[in-house]
Design an enzyme around this catalytic site. Structure first.
Site, PDB file in Angstrom:
ATOM      1  CB  SER A 265      -0.914   0.024   1.231  1.00  0.00           C
ATOM      2  OG  SER A 265      -1.653   1.234   1.292  1.00  0.00           O
ATOM      3  CG  HIS A 266       0.646   4.488  -2.765  1.00  0.00           C
ATOM      4  ND1 HIS A 266       0.142   3.458  -3.533  1.00  0.00           N
ATOM      5  CD2 HIS A 266       1.432   5.225  -3.590  1.00  0.00           C
ATOM      6  CE1 HIS A 266       0.590   3.584  -4.774  1.00  0.00           C
ATOM      7  NE2 HIS A 266       1.375   4.644  -4.829  1.00  0.00           N
ATOM      8  CB  SER A 267      -1.222   4.297   3.668  1.00  0.00           C
ATOM      9  OG  SER A 267      -1.334   4.323   5.072  1.00  0.00           O
TER      10      SER A 267
END
Length: 132
Positions: free
Chosen positions: A14-16
């Site tokens: 995930s980007h997060s």
């Protein structure tokens, strides 16, 4: 990369980092330690992003001779996952698949399928049934 020969491994990208870790926590609560699991997210500065190098390391951490299913949240995560897979030896790259499925729901259902000893193709197909 370790040589676990058991169940299909799961990688969450995930980007997060919070989303990736939270999803991994949900998977772990659902299937325990029966499935090799790894996650990565965020960039080196602590912001949003993904890294092919981090994804490659996550694939190594979740490696299984049965294969690894990779779940991604956005296009950049998919592109970097493809780059990471290209960095693997061809014999390993053939045993890694990016799943076109929702990250959280897909990873949970894939892990449940993998914990029962399903093949990589079955794990991926089950997760992809969730796609619109």
């Amino acid at each position: 990369m370790r040589g676990n020969g058991g169940n299909v491994g799961i990688v969450i990208v995930s980007h997060s980092p919070l989303i990736a870790r939270g999803t991994a926590d949900m998977v772990r609560q659902m299937v325990g330690d029966s499935v090799p699991l790894s996650w990565c997210g965020g960039n080196a500065e602590g912001g949003l992003g993904t890294s092919a190098k981090d994804i490659l390391a996550a694939i190594g951490a979740a490696w299984s001779e049965a294969g690894v299913a990779v779940f991604v949240d956005l296009g950049g995560a998919e592109t970097n996952s493809e780059m990471a897979i290209e960095m693997l030896e061809p014999s390993r790259a053939r045993r890694v698949a990016i799943c076109n499925a929702p990250v959280v729901e897909g990873a949970v259902i894939a892990a449940a399928e993998a914990s029962g000893g399903a093949t990589l193709s079955k794990v991926v197909a089950t997760a992809e049934e969730l796609s619109p």
